[in-house]
Design an enzyme around this catalytic site. Structure first.
Site, PDB file in Angstrom:
ATOM      1  CE1 TYR A 176      85.582  80.651  13.888  1.00 30.05           C
ATOM      2  CE2 TYR A 176      85.225  82.446  15.439  1.00 30.05           C
ATOM      3  CZ  TYR A 176      84.735  81.587  14.472  1.00 30.05           C
ATOM      4  OH  TYR A 176      83.421  81.658  14.082  1.00 30.05           O
ATOM      5  CB  THR A 190      82.099  85.077  13.430  1.00 27.81           C
ATOM      6  OG1 THR A 190      82.241  85.641  14.722  1.00 27.81           O
ATOM      7  CG2 THR A 190      83.477  85.072  12.779  1.00 27.81           C
ATOM      8  CG  ASP A 191      80.179  89.160  16.616  1.00 34.75           C
ATOM      9  OD1 ASP A 191      80.831  88.090  16.726  1.00 34.75           O
ATOM     10  OD2 ASP A 191      79.523  89.650  17.554  1.00 34.75           O
ATOM     11  CD  GLU A 192      84.421  85.265  17.994  1.00 36.06           C
ATOM     12  OE1 GLU A 192      85.624  85.004  18.112  1.00 36.06           O
ATOM     13  OE2 GLU A 192      83.506  84.567  18.481  1.00 36.06           O
ATOM     14  CE  LYS A 238      83.638  82.073   9.684  1.00 36.11           C
ATOM     15  NZ  LYS A 238      82.924  80.987   8.947  1.00 36.11           N
TER      16      LYS A 238
END
Ligand code: NAD
Ligand code: TYD
Length: 352
Positions: A157, A132-134, A161
């Protein structure tokens, strides 16, 4: 890559189901195994249309269980992995991070170890990790996430990741495992569990329930149609350079309130309501803890080096998405029975 016995993890979830469908239909010569625990977010209905395909097999199993993962690798002679299985919802990670640490970190490590033990480095295998870009954290008003942007995850989260991404790179650097990673922006489309903003809002609008918007609705996300993400994964799996990272995004930034207003107006038309009626359901609620302000992806590396481009304009993709949810009441009833009501009430209070 000659033999393709491909393990896809998390293929009963939202993005995974689109990836499994694409690969099963597009590559009849590959043997595709879908390993999924079927958590609250996994649903075999998502891939009912390909369940009988000759090149497909579903395996119910937990990636946190080391022996399950190693048995799958040994018994099935897995050549390549596309790893999507994860706990994926930020709000749940704030309430209870442990499952995120277990599945996203330990589960990824178990897969990496099984791959390392089963594969010779020079045999043309590939471990593709979908992320993810998060992991990059939160942006200010102007810049965008590049592949070189330093990691700065803010939620449990995204921290889990980020940790899994680091492990994947570490296994490449340390053991020579062939890996590729992609970091994608927010996806939307059919079969997304209604804990995420868009399907939750569609369901609430349809049922004349309030649409909860965190804070002032000024947070910005960069939305990509899920089938475009699946196409990007296909492109990167086949043409990505080993050891590289590719950012995937729609170049499509919306504030949450802007997006919800657009959604309300699409749904007014679809449901035959008067213009502005659905928007009356908008309700500003307590902000998410540590709510990242803005995500925006620069996917020019993927576009220029591998030739991928998003196919749909957001308005078009959103309309298609609304049409799918309105035509699939039974799917929505299925996934909102069971534990969903309890989750919803805990998160938002009792619905009226
Ligand atoms: P999802 O929550 O819809 O699906 C996750 C799937 O993984 C489910 O089928 C679930 O049963 C399975 N799973 C969970 N724990 C497991 C375990 N321990 N063992 C085996 N299977 C397990 O998630 P999604 O939105 O489809 O996301 C898929 C991947 O893409 C995730 O890795 C996520 O981090 C990443 N991603 C998601 C988005 C997004 O907008 N949804 C954006 C970028 C990247
Ligand atoms: P979400 O779909 O949970 O994805 P992510 O947190 O991974 O970006 O949320 C998208 C945006 O919508 C995010 O800024 C949080 C916000 N949001 C709300 O305002 N209300 C909601 O009920 C939900 C679930 C999200």
């Amino acid at each position: 890559m000659k033999d393709k016995r491909l393990l896809i993890t998390g293929g009963a979830g939202f993005i995974g189901s689109h990836v499994v469908r694409l690969f099963v239909n597009k590559y009849p010569e590959y043997q595709i195994y879908n390993l999924d625990k079927l958590t609250y977010a996994g649903n075999l209905e998502n891939i009912a249309d390909i369940q009988d395909a000759g090149n497909y097999e579903f395996i119910k199993g937990d990636i946190v269980d080391r022996s399950t993962v190693s048995t799958v690798f040994k018994d099935l002679n897995i050549d390549h992995v596309i790893h999507l299985a994860a706990e994926s919802h930020v709000d749940r990670s704030i309430e209870d991070p442990m499952a995120f640490i277990e599945t996203n970190i330990i589960g990824t490590m178990n897969l990496l170890d099984a791959a390392r033990e089963s594969w010779n480095a020079d045999d043309g295998h590939l471990f593709y990790h979908v992320s993810t870009d998060e992991v990059y954290g939160s942006l200010g008003k102007d810049d965008k996430f590049l592949e070189s942007t330093p990691y700065d995850p803010q939620s449990p989260y995204s921290a889990s990741k980020a940790s899994s991404d680091h492990l994947v790179r570490a296994y490449h650097n340390t053991y020579g495992l062939s890996v590729v990673i992609s970091n994608c922006s927010n996806n939307y489309g059919s079969h997304q569990f209604p804990e995420k903003l868009i399907p939750l809002a569609i369901n609430n609008i349809k049922n004349q329930q309030k649409i909860p918007i965190y804070g002032k609705g000024e947070n910005i996300r960069d939305w990509l149609f899920v089938e475009d993400h699946a196409e990007a994964i296909d492109t990167i799996f086949h043409n990505g350079q080993k050891g590289e990272t590719y950012n995937v995004g729609g170049n499509n930034e919306w504030t949450n309130i802007g997006l919800i207003q657009l959604l309300c107006s699409i749904m007014d038309t679809k449901l035959g309501r008067k213009d502005g009626e659905s928007a009356e359901l908008i309700s500003f609620v307590k902000d998410r803890a540590g709510h990242d302000l803005r995500y925006a992806i620069d996917s020019s590396k993927l576009q220029s080096q591998l030739g991928w481009n998003p196919s749909l304009k957001f308005e078009e993709g959103l309309e298609k998405t609304v049409d799918w949810y309105l035509a699939n009441d039974e799917w929505m009833s299925g996934v909102t029975s069971g534990s969903y009501k309890k989750y919803y009430e805990k998160q938002y209070g009792a619905s009226e």
